[in-house]
Structures are given as structure tokens and as C-alpha cells.
Write a protein that holds these residues in place. Structure first.
Motif, short mmCIF file in Angstrom:
data_model
loop_
_atom_site.label_atom_id
_atom_site.label_comp_id
_atom_site.label_asym_id
_atom_site.label_seq_id
_atom_site.Cartn_x
_atom_site.Cartn_y
_atom_site.Cartn_z
N LEU A 198 0.28 10.69 -20.59
CA LEU A 198 1.35 10.83 -20.05
C LEU A 198 2.97 11.01 -20.45
N ASN A 199 2.96 10.49 -21.37
CA ASN A 199 4.15 10.34 -22.73
C ASN A 199 4.18 12.16 -22.93
N VAL A 200 2.42 12.41 -23.53
CA VAL A 200 3.15 14.21 -24.09
C VAL A 200 3.38 15.12 -22.77
N LYS A 201 2.49 14.62 -21.64
CA LYS A 201 2.80 15.68 -20.65
C LYS A 201 3.75 16.12 -20.29
N ILE A 202 5.17 15.10 -20.34
CA ILE A 202 6.17 14.91 -19.35
C ILE A 202 7.19 15.37 -20.29
N TYR A 203 7.04 14.71 -22.15
CA TYR A 203 7.73 16.06 -22.98
C TYR A 203 7.97 16.67 -23.47
N THR A 204 6.59 17.92 -23.40
CA THR A 204 6.07 18.90 -23.56
C THR A 204 6.09 19.88 -22.28
N GLY A 205 5.73 19.58 -21.29
CA GLY A 205 5.46 20.20 -20.60
C GLY A 205 4.44 21.18 -20.15
N ALA A 206 3.33 20.93 -21.00
CA ALA A 206 2.22 21.77 -22.09
C ALA A 206 1.06 21.35 -20.73
N GLU A 208 1.06 -1.37 -0.05
CA GLU A 208 0.02 -0.02 -0.32
C GLU A 208 1.10 1.44 -0.02
N HIS A 209 1.79 1.51 0.94
CA HIS A 209 2.80 2.76 0.97
C HIS A 209 3.52 2.25 -0.67
N ILE A 210 4.22 1.87 -1.05
CA ILE A 210 4.71 1.63 -2.38
C ILE A 210 3.61 2.59 -3.68
N LEU A 211 2.29 1.35 -3.15
CA LEU A 211 1.65 2.48 -4.42
C LEU A 211 1.03 3.58 -4.32
N SER A 212 0.74 4.17 -2.61
CA SER A 212 0.16 5.71 -2.79
C SER A 212 1.54 5.91 -3.22
N ASN A 213 2.96 6.19 -2.94
CA ASN A 213 3.73 6.83 -3.49
C ASN A 213 3.55 7.21 -4.89
N VAL A 214 3.82 5.38 -5.43
CA VAL A 214 3.89 5.67 -7.19
C VAL A 214 2.63 7.27 -7.68
N TYR A 215 1.45 6.97 -7.07
CA TYR A 215 0.31 6.80 -7.13
C TYR A 215 0.43 8.99 -7.33
N GLN A 216 0.98 9.22 -5.70
CA GLN A 216 1.25 10.44 -5.91
C GLN A 216 2.39 11.21 -6.92
N ARG A 217 3.54 10.39 -6.96
CA ARG A 217 4.95 10.22 -7.89
C ARG A 217 3.90 11.50 -9.46
N MET A 218 2.63 10.45 -10.21
CA MET A 218 1.98 10.62 -11.69
C MET A 218 0.99 11.46 -11.10
N ILE A 219 1.01 12.10 -10.35
CA ILE A 219 -0.67 12.85 -10.21
C ILE A 219 0.36 14.14 -10.35
N LEU A 220 1.14 13.91 -9.47
CA LEU A 220 2.27 15.55 -9.89
C LEU A 220 2.74 16.22 -11.34
N ARG A 221 3.68 14.31 -11.75
CA ARG A 221 3.80 14.78 -13.36
C ARG A 221 2.82 14.81 -13.69
N PHE A 222 1.72 14.31 -13.73
CA PHE A 222 0.42 15.73 -14.36
C PHE A 222 0.09 16.49 -14.28
N GLY A 223 0.06 17.23 -12.62
CA GLY A 223 -0.31 18.52 -12.54
C GLY A 223 -1.92 18.99 -11.92
N LYS A 224 -2.19 20.26 -12.21
CA LYS A 224 -3.42 20.91 -12.38
C LYS A 224 -4.18 20.82 -14.05
N ALA A 225 -5.25 20.22 -14.10
CA ALA A 225 -6.03 20.62 -15.46
C ALA A 225 -6.23 22.39 -15.57
#
Length: 408
Positions: A369-377, A185-202
Motif C-alpha cells: 500500500l505504501n509504495v502504491k500510494i507513494y508512486t501512483g503506479a 460492520e459499517h465502519i469496516l465496510s467504509n475502510v475496506y472500500q477506501r483501501m480498495i480504491l487506493r489500490f485501484g485495478k491491477a
């Protein structure tokens, strides 16, 4: 990682409370309306509760070190933080906040472990294996539990067509914050949070401070720009009671022009075909009292320099005359390499936000996720069908990450 809840009469008020304590750089993870229960509901009003996350300075430094060594991974705006952040809450509190979201992910990951088991063990071994799935994964792979679970998550991300370098970047960040044999649960929690932060707010379309907001929709042929504009216009007119004007610079396809004209007639909003960049100025003057001027541009190959430059002239014509935004519309079914090529071509001309269409036509969400990280847009809207105005919604990082972690 700091994860906290804040309350307010509205989402904006709750977010303001979060920024007062944590500073800029907080990412919205969840929003819910809380209604008083029992007898107290007579005297108390409903309120909004949000969950936000923010990286700590030490975590940002770890990621920056990784980014330096991986030049191909572009830095996203959401990685910036205020170094005067509050203290991190405990892992137990962190798990509790995400408990509901992680239940399904935990179950799905166990199913993956089960599938691996069924391919490598005999019926006799399976009975013993059931006693402790995670320990058996450790025995088979020669890895500790944390590494084994991260390995399974990586497989899942790659299965969903997340670029390997981005998956590795995220998981490397997480692994540096974890100890061997951590609870799943702790591992998933950390991965989940990290990916949310990579996407950022719409970031979606909002009114201009003064005058109309002129919004250009650009992209290649066949990605659904015209239908997307109709969906957005319908929501503005019908749900928000805004004044909207529709323009089209797509004089190559008569069908597209007539399609948008039909939607304009149904919504009873002005419609105009523009043939030159000079006509942009006239439109801004004529619709000065409107909230939004939505502009459909001609779709073309990203490799057609002339058509792309012509389209850019229309966008540049609004500069200094009205508040302007550009939305790059791309299809989730487009090949990854082509998406990167499209993103690069348009990035050379102007800044943009991203709309992904045709999500109903694919089962892999990795390219988001790929395009979000690649462009930063910033991500903005997603569409998942042809129905106007229903099949469009604001991009939701939480649900997208769940799909990426859930496998096929």
C-alpha cells in the motif's frame, strides 16, 4: 461511495455496462461467475457478475482537501472520478454487498478487542465486559464507538507496517463520512472500500494493438526478475498459446543468462543475449510476428548511476519502434526507505508498473500500500515462491486489504 453490481456474458462486457452508467473511474471490487441452478440451467447460460465501486464528487473533494494539507501523500490516479455519477445506494445495500468479505474482518477486529481486554481487566471485570465489548472499549478509551473502532483499525494497519501518514489519510477520509457510534460492520465496510480504491485495478501485460509488445523488467539485484520473467513467459506460452521471445541484457551475471536460456529451451522459444541498445531494434525486426518480447535487464543498486543509465538506454531504444511497457520488480522484504529510494530513481527515467516478489517471505503487506500510494503506479503481479510457473498471480486488492486489516 457508489457500489453496484453489473452482469454480462464476460467480465469485459459487465465492466462496459458499469462504465456506461457510472462513467470512467470505476474500480473493480469483485468478480464471480453465476451458474443457473435447478431446471433453468438447461435453458440459461452462465454469466459474469461484477461488483464495482466509485467515489462521489463530495468524497473526492474531502480527500483533495486532506491531500492539500498533507503534501507528502501523493495523489493516485484512481482518485479521479466522473462528477456525473449516479446516486449513492443505501448503507444497508452497501453492507449486504460486502457482507461475506467483512465477516472475517469483523471477527478479527473483535479478537483484537478481546486481546486488549485481556491485558487491562481482571477476571471479575471480564464477565461484565463480555456483555458489550464495544461499549467497554468506549468506556476505557473515553471515545465513542466509531472513534474507538477506527483507533483499533489504525493500530492494525501500523502493525502491518502501513505508513502512519497513509493510514491516517484513509481513516480521516472515512471518519468524515461516519457518525458517532456507528455499527462496526459499517465502519469496516467504509475502510475496506477506501483501501480498495487506493489500490485501484491491477494492470497486467496485454498484447499490443500492432506488432509485438516489448516488455522490460527492471529492478535491483536479487529481487527475482529472471524467475518472474520465466513465470510470465510460461503462462503466455503454455496457457495462452502466445508467441514469446526472451532477451537478456544482464551480461554481468552468467548464471542469470543461463537460467533464462534454460527456461527458453524448455518452453521452446527464441532466446537472445543483447549487449548494446542498438540490438533492440534488430530484435524488434526479427520478432515482428511475435506477441511479446520480454527483456531481462541487469540488476544493480539504485545508487549506481552508470549501470542505471545503461539500463535506461536499452529501454529508450525501443521508443517509437514497438509498443513498450516497463515493470519495476521489487521485493516485499526490502526496507521501506529503500523501496522509496528505488521508486524515485526509476521514476525519473520512465513510467512503470509494479511487480512485488517474495510475498511468501514476509507477514506484513503494508509496503504494498505504501509504495502504491507513494508512486501512483499501477500494481500488476505478485509472486510468492520459486515454482515456475505456479507462484505468480495478478495482484488482488481484495485479498491484500483483508490481510492488512486482519492483523498478524
Amino acid at each position: 461511495m457508489i457500489i453496484k453490481k453489473y452482469q454480462g456474458k464476460t467480465e469485459a462486457e459487465a465492466m462496459e455496462n458499469a462504465k456506461k452508467e457510472l462513467g470512467e473511474g470505476v474500480v473493480l471490487m469483485n468478480v464471480k461467475t453465476v451458474k443457473p441452478k435447478g431446471f433453468s440451467k438447461i435453458f440459461k447460460q452462465s454469466y459474469v457478475e461484477i461488483t464495482v465501486a466509485k467515489e462521489e464528487e463530495s468524497e473526492v473533494l474531502i480527500r483533495k482537501e486532506k491531500d492539500v494539507s498533507t503534501a507528502s501523500v501523493k495523489k493516485s490516479p484512481e482518485t479521479k472520478v466522473n462528477t456525473e455519477s449516479g446516486k449513492a445506494i443505501s448503507a444497508k445495500t452497501e453492507e449486504r454487498i460486502l457482507e461475506e468479505k467483512l465477516d472475517s474482518l469483523h471477527s478479527l477486529l473483535e479478537q483484537q478487542i478481546q486481546r486488549r481486554e485481556e491485558t487491562v481487566r481482571t477476571a471479575e471485570d471480564k464477565e461484565e465486559y463480555k456483555e458489550s465489548k464495544e461499549e467497554k472499549v468506549e468506556e476505557e478509551t473515553g471515545q465513542d464507538k466509531t472513534t474507538a473502532v477506527l483507533s483499533l483499525i489504525r493500530e492494525t494497519l501500523l502493525e502491518n507496517e502501513v505508513d502512519a501518514k497513509y493510514a491516517d489519510s484513509i481513516l480521516d477520509e472515512v471518519s468524515k463520512l461516519l457518525k458517532p457510534n456507528m455499527p462496526m460492520e459499517h465502519i469496516l465496510s467504509n475502510v475496506y472500500q477506501r483501501m480498495i480504491l487506493r489500490f485501484g485495478k491491477a494492470e497486467c501485460i496485454v498484447p499490443a494493438e500492432n506488432g509485438p509488445k516489448m516488455v522490460f523488467f527492471v529492478g535491483t539485484t536479487g529481487v527475482g526478475k529472471t524467475t518472474t520473467i520465466a513465470k510470465i513467459a510460461s503462462k503466455f506460452v503454455v496457457e495462452e498459446k502466445k508467441k514469446v521471445a526472451l532477451l537478456t541484457a544482464d551480461t554481468y551475471r552468467i548464471a542469470a543468462t543461463e537460467q533464462l536460456r534454460t527456461y527458453a529451451n524448455i518452453l521452446e522459444v527464441p532466446f537472445r543475449v543483447i549487449y548494446t541498445a542498438d540490438e533492440i531494434s534488430d530484435a524488434i525486426k526479427d520478432f515482428a510476428s511475435y506477441d511479446y518480447i520480454l527483456v531481462d535487464t541487469a540488476g544493480h543498486s539504485q545508487n549506481n548511476d552508470k549501470q542505471r543509465d545503461d539500463m535506461a538506454d536499452f529501454v529508450k531504444a525501443a521508443e517509437g519502434k514497438a509498443e513498450r511497457e516497463v515493470y519495476l520488480v521489487v521485493s516485499a522484504t526490502t526496507k521501506y526507505k529503500d523501496l522509496l529510494s528505488i521508486a524515485d530513481k526509476y521514476k525519473k527515467m520512465f513510467e512503470y508498473k509494479i511487480i512485488f516478489t517474495k510475498l511468501d517471505e514476509t507477514s506484513e503487506y503494508g509496503n504494498l500500500l505504501n509504495v502504491k500510494i507513494y508512486t501512483g503506479a499501477a500494481m500488476s503481479y505478485i509472486t510468492c515462491g520459486q515454482n515456475v510457473p505456479d507462484d505468480i498471480e495478478t495482484f488482488n486488492a481484495q485479498s491484500t486489504v483483508k490481510k492488512l486489516l486482519g492483523g498478524k
